[in-house]
Design a protein around this motif. Structure first.
Motif, mmCIF file in Angstrom:
data_model
loop_
_atom_site.group_PDB
_atom_site.id
_atom_site.type_symbol
_atom_site.label_atom_id
_atom_site.label_comp_id
_atom_site.label_asym_id
_atom_site.label_seq_id
_atom_site.Cartn_x
_atom_site.Cartn_y
_atom_site.Cartn_z
ATOM 1 N N VAL A 150 40.228 47.962 57.937
ATOM 2 C CA VAL A 150 39.030 47.541 57.205
ATOM 3 C C VAL A 150 38.838 46.035 57.349
ATOM 4 O O VAL A 150 39.780 45.266 57.138
ATOM 5 C CB VAL A 150 39.132 47.900 55.708
ATOM 6 C CG1 VAL A 150 37.766 47.747 55.030
ATOM 7 C CG2 VAL A 150 39.659 49.311 55.521
ATOM 8 N N VAL A 151 37.638 45.639 57.718
ATOM 9 C CA VAL A 151 37.310 44.225 57.877
ATOM 10 C C VAL A 151 36.271 43.829 56.830
ATOM 11 O O VAL A 151 35.236 44.477 56.692
ATOM 12 C CB VAL A 151 36.771 43.924 59.293
ATOM 13 C CG1 VAL A 151 36.389 42.445 59.414
ATOM 14 C CG2 VAL A 151 37.812 44.299 60.348
ATOM 15 N N PHE A 152 36.572 42.770 56.087
ATOM 16 C CA PHE A 152 35.659 42.216 55.086
ATOM 17 C C PHE A 152 35.113 40.882 55.608
ATOM 18 O O PHE A 152 35.889 39.958 55.885
ATOM 19 C CB PHE A 152 36.392 41.962 53.764
ATOM 20 C CG PHE A 152 36.847 43.192 53.039
ATOM 21 C CD1 PHE A 152 36.242 43.584 51.862
ATOM 22 C CD2 PHE A 152 37.913 43.960 53.524
ATOM 23 C CE1 PHE A 152 36.670 44.719 51.177
ATOM 24 C CE2 PHE A 152 38.348 45.083 52.847
ATOM 25 C CZ PHE A 152 37.727 45.474 51.669
ATOM 26 N N GLU A 153 33.807 40.799 55.763
ATOM 27 C CA GLU A 153 33.162 39.563 56.213
ATOM 28 C C GLU A 153 32.091 39.154 55.202
ATOM 29 O O GLU A 153 31.002 39.714 55.173
ATOM 30 C CB GLU A 153 32.543 39.754 57.595
ATOM 31 C CG GLU A 153 33.571 40.013 58.694
ATOM 32 C CD GLU A 153 32.933 40.137 60.065
ATOM 33 O OE1 GLU A 153 33.253 39.311 60.937
ATOM 34 O OE2 GLU A 153 32.112 41.059 60.254
ATOM 35 N N ASN A 154 32.455 38.208 54.348
ATOM 36 C CA ASN A 154 31.549 37.743 53.294
ATOM 37 C C ASN A 154 31.005 38.909 52.465
ATOM 38 O O ASN A 154 29.829 38.957 52.110
ATOM 39 C CB ASN A 154 30.390 36.933 53.887
ATOM 40 C CG ASN A 154 30.868 35.621 54.514
ATOM 41 O OD1 ASN A 154 31.736 34.949 53.964
ATOM 42 N ND2 ASN A 154 30.308 35.287 55.668
ATOM 43 N N ALA A 155 31.867 39.855 52.186
ATOM 44 C CA ALA A 155 31.483 40.994 51.350
ATOM 45 C C ALA A 155 31.375 40.532 49.897
ATOM 46 O O ALA A 155 32.278 39.874 49.381
ATOM 47 C CB ALA A 155 32.506 42.113 51.471
ATOM 48 N N GLU A 156 30.283 40.879 49.256
ATOM 49 C CA GLU A 156 30.048 40.445 47.883
ATOM 50 C C GLU A 156 30.298 41.589 46.902
ATOM 51 O O GLU A 156 29.701 42.662 47.010
ATOM 52 C CB GLU A 156 28.620 39.922 47.724
ATOM 53 C CG GLU A 156 28.325 38.679 48.562
ATOM 54 C CD GLU A 156 26.972 38.066 48.232
ATOM 55 O OE1 GLU A 156 26.425 38.374 47.148
ATOM 56 O OE2 GLU A 156 26.471 37.281 49.060
ATOM 57 N N VAL A 157 31.196 41.318 45.961
ATOM 58 C CA VAL A 157 31.571 42.314 44.962
ATOM 59 C C VAL A 157 31.400 41.702 43.576
ATOM 60 O O VAL A 157 31.770 40.543 43.364
ATOM 61 C CB VAL A 157 33.044 42.760 45.167
ATOM 62 C CG1 VAL A 157 33.478 43.724 44.071
ATOM 63 C CG2 VAL A 157 33.214 43.397 46.537
ATOM 64 N N PRO A 158 30.844 42.436 42.618
ATOM 65 C CA PRO A 158 30.675 41.891 41.268
ATOM 66 C C PRO A 158 31.992 41.432 40.653
ATOM 67 O O PRO A 158 33.027 42.103 40.803
ATOM 68 C CB PRO A 158 30.085 43.072 40.481
ATOM 69 C CG PRO A 158 29.438 43.935 41.505
ATOM 70 C CD PRO A 158 30.292 43.806 42.735
ATOM 71 N N VAL A 159 31.954 40.299 39.973
ATOM 72 C CA VAL A 159 33.139 39.798 39.284
ATOM 73 C C VAL A 159 33.638 40.826 38.272
ATOM 74 O O VAL A 159 34.844 40.929 38.016
ATOM 75 C CB VAL A 159 32.816 38.454 38.590
ATOM 76 C CG1 VAL A 159 33.940 38.039 37.649
ATOM 77 C CG2 VAL A 159 32.574 37.367 39.633
ATOM 78 N N ASP A 160 32.716 41.599 37.721
ATOM 79 C CA ASP A 160 33.079 42.612 36.731
ATOM 80 C C ASP A 160 33.958 43.718 37.309
ATOM 81 O O ASP A 160 34.513 44.524 36.550
ATOM 82 C CB ASP A 160 31.816 43.248 36.132
ATOM 83 C CG ASP A 160 31.057 42.286 35.227
ATOM 84 O OD1 ASP A 160 31.661 41.268 34.816
ATOM 85 O OD2 ASP A 160 29.871 42.536 34.952
ATOM 86 N N ASN A 161 34.105 43.778 38.638
ATOM 87 C CA ASN A 161 34.937 44.814 39.246
ATOM 88 C C ASN A 161 36.408 44.417 39.322
ATOM 89 O O ASN A 161 37.250 45.203 39.745
ATOM 90 C CB ASN A 161 34.432 45.147 40.655
ATOM 91 C CG ASN A 161 33.199 46.030 40.628
ATOM 92 O OD1 ASN A 161 32.487 46.076 39.635
ATOM 93 N ND2 ASN A 161 32.936 46.718 41.715
ATOM 94 N N LEU A 162 36.730 43.191 38.932
ATOM 95 C CA LEU A 162 38.131 42.785 38.867
ATOM 96 C C LEU A 162 38.778 43.463 37.666
ATOM 97 O O LEU A 162 38.235 43.442 36.555
ATOM 98 C CB LEU A 162 38.247 41.265 38.728
ATOM 99 C CG LEU A 162 39.678 40.696 38.694
ATOM 100 C CD1 LEU A 162 39.753 39.375 39.443
ATOM 101 C CD2 LEU A 162 40.153 40.471 37.250
ATOM 102 N N LEU A 163 39.937 44.081 37.878
ATOM 103 C CA LEU A 163 40.654 44.734 36.783
ATOM 104 C C LEU A 163 41.326 43.654 35.940
ATOM 105 O O LEU A 163 42.225 42.974 36.431
ATOM 106 C CB LEU A 163 41.686 45.723 37.324
ATOM 107 C CG LEU A 163 41.151 46.838 38.238
ATOM 108 C CD1 LEU A 163 42.283 47.749 38.688
ATOM 109 C CD2 LEU A 163 40.062 47.651 37.539
ATOM 110 N N PRO A 164 40.896 43.459 34.691
ATOM 111 C CA PRO A 164 41.371 42.321 33.909
ATOM 112 C C PRO A 164 42.882 42.284 33.708
ATOM 113 O O PRO A 164 43.501 41.207 33.725
ATOM 114 C CB PRO A 164 40.623 42.460 32.576
ATOM 115 C CG PRO A 164 40.143 43.866 32.532
ATOM 116 C CD PRO A 164 39.908 44.266 33.946
ATOM 117 N N GLY A 165 43.505 43.449 33.540
ATOM 118 C CA GLY A 165 44.945 43.471 33.339
ATOM 119 C C GLY A 165 45.739 43.142 34.592
ATOM 120 O O GLY A 165 46.946 42.898 34.522
#
Length: 448
Positions: free
Chosen positions: A236-251
């Motif tokens: 899998v290659v990520f090139e400037n992929a934008e993901v919502p900050v809300d998708n970070l698992l807080p724990g």
């Protein structure tokens, strides 16, 4: 008696259901899928069986009932997995990887994330929902996986997520993601381990982020493999992929390293029982062959002492391995799905022992075990996968055991007494720093 190895009536039902599903739905599709040279087509040949597994609750069995799952205990899950892996551990891996992708959400996600991601996973009307675990990275450079917990600067995982407003900008490469999706365009979700703080290296600054299907800037490539051909792994290659900050698992913010260790410990008994399933199938086929062939003598091969002794040893090892997997799964159920020590010990011991069992069956069957008329070649390919995937026995699992038992406060009787064994960051970095001998030698030479 407090110690009882007898299955409950409910567990017998689980075993019977899994066995019937395996024999009637899964087994018919596996020969063609395993022989298919194109890895994507091989995977797709199991899609119909997967949909049936999803509808039956098998694919999401590990998730709690409040989110739509079957809430199957780790022990019950292992019992079911043995039946499936005896026919094909690759397909079982597809189901297991839903857990690797979604259990971190259950453990470390917010209430909103659990309702959203786990709820979606269990309510797909098409029955095709997949989640992936994306932690490993390709070899070369400073990125990688085996030494992800090295304390050295710029060592370990190299994929980065830079916060920009309400988005993370993700760049990097991952290898061995647990699926590329049915169409090669990605799974519904993947839980990725990413460096969210590049000012620190090693275990510091790693986090777990849920990446959703359709995110621009991500490309997937099916990996061609020797074993587990019926399941998908991807580059899998990520090139400037934008993901919502809300998708970070807080724990898991700053604790992505602990997610890796917990996830691979949780899956340890499943990998172990997969090895048991493969070895069991090889043993049963070998026994059938030995009882129906003479190899030119006047008696079936099983009547010869060497064949009988070796097959007896194989049977005993399979039996003991099954109980180790049950024990490790039971420990997970008792300790909030933490089994960083016994989960690793179980995977190491059982997967390596079962390879020997499969090969011993091939030796006794003889050269005929190489014929595609029989399944021994497949058994050996599948068995060889188990010690090196799911947190390799050498690269990760043994190091975790080493780190725990080297701790000054480690109680060597903890597992025997069924006590909780703590695992923390202080136990991670052992074995990851390069040998200091060359530097020491240089100092000594300079002194001379």
């Amino acid at each position: 008696m407090a110690i009882d190895f007898t299955m409950s009536p409910e567990q017998r039902k689980i075993q019977k259901f899994a066995r019937e599903f395996t024999e009637n739905i899964l087994a018919p599709v596996i020969p063609a899928a395993d022989k298919e040279p194109d890895p994507m087509l091989a995977y797709q040949k199991t899609k119909g069986a997967y949909i049936e597994a999803y509808k039956a609750g098998i694919a999401m069995a590990m998730l709690p009932k409040q989110y739509g799952g079957a809430e199957m205990s780790c022990l019950d899950y292992v019992i079911a997995c043995e039946e499936i892996t005896s026919v094909d551990p690759g397909f079982a891996c597809t189901c297991l990887c839903n857990g690797l992708g979604l259990m971190p959400v259950l453990w470390y996600g917010s209430d909103e994330q659990k309702k959203r991601f786990l709820g979606e996973a269990t309510s797909d009307p098409t029955g095709t929902y997949l989640s992936a675990w994306t932690a490993g990275e390709p070899p070369g450079g400073t990125g990688g996986t085996a030494n992800f917990d090295s304390p050295l600067p710029k060592a370990g995982i190299g994929m980065t997520a830079v916060k920009k407003g309400d988005r993370f900008i993700i760049n990097g490469k991952k290898k061995w993601s647990s699926s590329a999706g049915w169409d090669g365009l990605g799974t519904n979700t993947q839980t990725a381990i990413i460096r969210t703080d590049s000012s620190v290296g090693g275990t510091e600054g790693l986090s777990a982020i849920v990446v959703e299907r359709g995110t621009p800037g991500i490309t997937w490539t099916f990996l061609d493999k020797e074993g587990h051909r019926t399941t998908s792994n991807a580059f899998v290659v990520f090139e400037n992929a934008e993901v919502p900050v809300d998708n970070l698992l807080p724990g898991a913010a700053g604790n992505g390293d602990l997610v890796i260790n917990r996830n691979f410990a949780w899956s340890g008994p499943v990998a172990a029982i997969a090895a048991v399933g493969v070895a069991r199938a090889a043993y049963e086929d070998a026994l059938k062959f030995l009882k129906s062939n003479t190899a030119g003598s006047l008696t079936p091969i099983i009547r010869f002492q060497n064949a009988g002794y070796i097959m007896g040893d194989v049977a005993a090892k399979i039996e003991s391995a099954r109980y180790f997997a049950w024990r490790a799964a039971d420990y997970l159920d008792k300790h909030s799905q933490h089994a960083e020590l016994i989960g690793a010990m179980c995977k190491i011991n059982v997967t390596e022992t079962m390879i020997d069992c499969v090969y011993k069956c091939m030796q006794i069957v003889g050269v005929n075990s190489l014929s595609t008329e029989y399944k021994f070649g497949k058994y050996l390919r599948e068995a060889s996968v188990l010690p090196i995937y799911d947190g390799g026995n050498m690269g990760m699992q043994r190091r975790r055991v080493h780190g725990i038992i080297a701790d000054e406060n480690f109680n060597p009787r903890a597992i025997m007494d069924d006590d909780f064994v703590k695992f923390d960051k202080s136990m991670e970095a052992i074995d990851t720093v390069a040998d200091p001998l060359p530097r020491t030698r240089g100092i000594m030479e300079a002194a001379e």
